[in-house]
Design a protein around this motif. Structure first.
Motif, mmCIF file in Angstrom:
data_model
loop_
_atom_site.group_PDB
_atom_site.id
_atom_site.type_symbol
_atom_site.label_atom_id
_atom_site.label_comp_id
_atom_site.label_asym_id
_atom_site.label_seq_id
_atom_site.Cartn_x
_atom_site.Cartn_y
_atom_site.Cartn_z
ATOM 1 N N CYS A 131 -1.398 -5.900 -5.355
ATOM 2 C CA CYS A 131 -2.567 -5.166 -5.869
ATOM 3 C C CYS A 131 -2.456 -3.697 -5.457
ATOM 4 O O CYS A 131 -2.234 -3.381 -4.280
ATOM 5 C CB CYS A 131 -3.854 -5.770 -5.313
ATOM 6 S SG CYS A 131 -4.115 -7.500 -5.791
ATOM 7 N N THR A 132 -2.638 -2.805 -6.424
ATOM 8 C CA THR A 132 -2.585 -1.363 -6.138
ATOM 9 C C THR A 132 -3.971 -0.723 -6.174
ATOM 10 O O THR A 132 -4.143 0.358 -5.622
ATOM 11 C CB THR A 132 -1.676 -0.668 -7.155
ATOM 12 O OG1 THR A 132 -2.177 -0.914 -8.487
ATOM 13 C CG2 THR A 132 -0.251 -1.193 -7.057
ATOM 14 N N ARG A 133 -4.940 -1.384 -6.829
ATOM 15 C CA ARG A 133 -6.332 -0.887 -6.871
ATOM 16 C C ARG A 133 -7.240 -2.024 -6.436
ATOM 17 O O ARG A 133 -7.303 -3.060 -7.095
ATOM 18 C CB ARG A 133 -6.718 -0.410 -8.278
ATOM 19 C CG ARG A 133 -6.130 0.945 -8.646
ATOM 20 C CD ARG A 133 -6.299 1.211 -10.156
ATOM 21 N NE ARG A 133 -7.684 1.134 -10.590
ATOM 22 C CZ ARG A 133 -8.537 2.156 -10.587
ATOM 23 N NH1 ARG A 133 -8.140 3.348 -10.113
ATOM 24 N NH2 ARG A 133 -9.762 2.020 -11.029
ATOM 25 N N ALA B 126 -11.175 -3.016 -5.299
ATOM 26 C CA ALA B 126 -12.586 -2.635 -5.211
ATOM 27 C C ALA B 126 -13.254 -3.489 -4.139
ATOM 28 O O ALA B 126 -13.060 -4.717 -4.106
ATOM 29 C CB ALA B 126 -13.275 -2.824 -6.557
ATOM 30 N N VAL C 225 -2.287 1.375 -1.341
ATOM 31 C CA VAL C 225 -3.373 0.730 -2.084
ATOM 32 C C VAL C 225 -4.550 1.692 -2.240
ATOM 33 O O VAL C 225 -5.008 2.301 -1.267
ATOM 34 C CB VAL C 225 -3.822 -0.563 -1.367
ATOM 35 C CG1 VAL C 225 -5.059 -1.144 -2.057
ATOM 36 C CG2 VAL C 225 -2.698 -1.573 -1.355
ATOM 37 N N GLU C 226 -5.048 1.813 -3.458
ATOM 38 C CA GLU C 226 -6.225 2.643 -3.734
ATOM 39 C C GLU C 226 -7.481 1.799 -3.536
ATOM 40 O O GLU C 226 -7.595 0.703 -4.104
ATOM 41 C CB GLU C 226 -6.165 3.174 -5.168
ATOM 42 C CG GLU C 226 -7.348 4.041 -5.532
ATOM 43 C CD GLU C 226 -7.320 4.479 -6.997
ATOM 44 O OE1 GLU C 226 -8.284 5.148 -7.433
ATOM 45 O OE2 GLU C 226 -6.339 4.137 -7.695
ATOM 46 N N LEU D 120 -11.596 1.292 -3.873
ATOM 47 C CA LEU D 120 -12.814 1.705 -4.577
ATOM 48 C C LEU D 120 -13.982 0.963 -3.930
ATOM 49 O O LEU D 120 -14.003 -0.279 -3.930
ATOM 50 C CB LEU D 120 -12.723 1.350 -6.070
ATOM 51 C CG LEU D 120 -11.456 1.830 -6.805
ATOM 52 C CD1 LEU D 120 -11.427 1.256 -8.212
ATOM 53 C CD2 LEU D 120 -11.421 3.348 -6.842
ATOM 54 N N PRO E 233 -10.235 -2.607 -11.452
ATOM 55 C CA PRO E 233 -9.258 -2.747 -10.351
ATOM 56 C C PRO E 233 -8.416 -4.006 -10.568
ATOM 57 O O PRO E 233 -8.670 -4.794 -11.483
ATOM 58 C CB PRO E 233 -10.161 -2.880 -9.124
ATOM 59 C CG PRO E 233 -11.391 -3.556 -9.658
ATOM 60 C CD PRO E 233 -11.592 -3.039 -11.059
ATOM 61 N N ASP E 234 -7.440 -4.199 -9.692
ATOM 62 C CA ASP E 234 -6.645 -5.423 -9.753
ATOM 63 C C ASP E 234 -7.421 -6.615 -9.198
ATOM 64 O O ASP E 234 -7.228 -7.751 -9.647
ATOM 65 C CB ASP E 234 -5.343 -5.257 -8.960
ATOM 66 C CG ASP E 234 -4.458 -4.172 -9.545
ATOM 67 O OD1 ASP E 234 -4.452 -4.034 -10.788
ATOM 68 O OD2 ASP E 234 -3.801 -3.458 -8.777
#
Length: 438
Positions: free
Chosen positions: A131-133, A135, A159-160, A162, A189-190
């Motif tokens: 997972c790169t995004r 939440a 990892v971003e 949110l 998100p992912d």
């Protein structure tokens, strides 16, 4: 006074107390008994305890499973057992109180959602392995968001994150969590982490809300929950795509360590290299085999064609075309000589044969027609006798009027009519001058 009398008098005194309602906590629960189905336990509070008996029928009718720690509101009466003189409380009805009642409601909701298929493992979506995004749906005022961020940064700083703020405790918490889930899903998100720190059962009740559970199940993005601690399991945990025991383990489950990713990439690179080398060897071997087969097939085809050409070259018509024509010419000359020698003899025999046949026909025709000559003569004599021309030759005539009709009497004519006369030899035209009926 005997023991029996003493126990009987005590039972009478206890029975006189009548029915009563008692509130306490279950402890030392035993049951249902394998043979009788009855349940036995102690009901206690901070200062006292008493033995309780729940008959099988009463327990089956209560609608929930008893266990230690439950808060019960029981209606019943005291009884002294004669054989042992033991004082027990016989329950006539059971009701959960406090946390016990809440747990009963949660269990009923869980059973209903399970019947609808919301907890079916086949419905749950797989979590992306990398997972790169991510939440995070939680309260931004607590320490949980910081723990999640630290965990994600430690395991994979790429990892971003949110964050979607919401309340995680209280009556209004489910509605705020539903809105936070919608905001998080809109960011695409992912995965979504729905997390909260530990607390009492009542503190975590907002995660047992039916509306929130349905929102988690219908979320377009996979949801991973990390609510409370290891023993805590909420309805949201049951319907989520993945359940983790704590917020930190939830974060770890969606963010593999960076060194692990590097190892996975290196391993995949190695496997790809090995696979490509094996594939290249296999393709090379197949190409070599195909080349050998093609060479063999081409050589066989060329040999077959060379043999066919050699066979054609041995034919006389191809090896010496004039020789064939000369042979034909010689054959035609011999045929011509035979015809010249044979035709006169054949024609002579044919002419002699035809002359003989003509002679026989002439002799046969006289004999064949002779019997019919007399018949023809007689028929001709009869025709001549019956012929109207024979009558006309004796001086009679056939009279016809202007229309060509035969005139049979004078009444058919008028004076001045022109008539035609057919005579024995020739014909004439006349005009009527006079008529007579005799």
């Amino acid at each position: 006074m005997s023991v029996t009398e003493a126990v009987s008098r005590a039972n009478g005194a206890v029975s006189g107390l009548g029915s009563m309602v008692v509130l306490g906590e279950v402890s030392g629960f035993r049951g249902p008994n394998a043979r009788s189905g009855h349940c036995y336990f102690t009901l206690k509070d901070d200062q006292s305890s008493m033995s309780v008996i729940v008959w099988r029928g009463i327990y089956q009718a209560c609608g929930f499973t008893l266990k230690d720690g439950m808060s019960l509101l029981m209606t019943g009466s005291f009884d002294v057992y004669g054989a042992s003189g033991k004082l027990s409380f016989k329950a006539a009805s059971l009701r959960l109180q406090g946390e016990g009642l809440l747990r009963q409601r949660v269990a009923e909701l869980a059973r209903r959602l399970e019947r609808e298929g919301l907890m079916d493992p086949a419905r749950k979506r797989p979590i992306p392995p990398f997972c790169t995004r991510v939440a995070v749906v939680t309260s931004l005022s607590g320490s949980v968001i910081d723990d999640v961020k630290r965990t994600l940064a430690r395991r994979n700083p790429l990892v971003e994150i949110l964050a979607s703020n919401c309340s995680v405790q209280g009556d209004q918490a489910p509605a705020t969590i539903v809105r936070a889930l919608r905001r998080a899903a809109a960011a695409r998100p992912d995965v979504i982490l729905l997390v909260r720190g530990g607390g009492s059962f009542e503190d975590l009740m907002c995660f047992n809300d039916e509306t929130l559970a349905r929102a988690v199940a219908s979320c377009p993005v996979p949801v991973v929950t990390g609510i409370g601690h290891e023993p805590d399991t909420s309805i949201c945990d049951m319907v989520a795509d993945r359940r983790q025991s704590t917020p930190s383990t939830a974060a770890e489950s969606v963010a593999p360590p960076l060194d692990e990713l590097v190892s996975v990439i290196h391993e995949r690179e190695r496997r790809m290299r090995v696979t490509l080398e094996r594939w290249s060897r296999d393709v090379g071997a197949r190409l070599d085999a195909t080349d050998r087969l093609m060479r063999k097939d081409v050589r066989a085809s060329l040999d077959a064609r060379a043999a066919a050409v050699s066979a054609l070259a041995t034919r006389r018509c191809l090896a010496s075309p004039l020789a064939s024509l000369e042979g034909r010419e010689e054959s035609l000359s011999m045929t011509e000589e035979r015809l010249h020698a044979t035709l006169p003899r054949v024609l002579t025999r044919r002419r002699q044969d035809l002359e003989g046949r003509a002679l026989r026909l002439r002799s046969l025709s006289g004999r064949l027609l002779r019997p019919f000559d007399a018949q023809v003569v007689r028929a001709a004599s009869s025709l001549e006798a019956l012929s109207p021309l024979k009558v006309l030759s004796r001086g009679y005539a056939i009279v016809r009027d202007a229309r060509g009709r035969v005139v049979g009497g004078a009444d058919q004519l008028l004076v001045g009519d022109e008539v035609s006369l057919r005579l024995g030899r020739g014909s004439a035209t006349a005009v009527v001058r006079k008529l007579s009926q005799t």
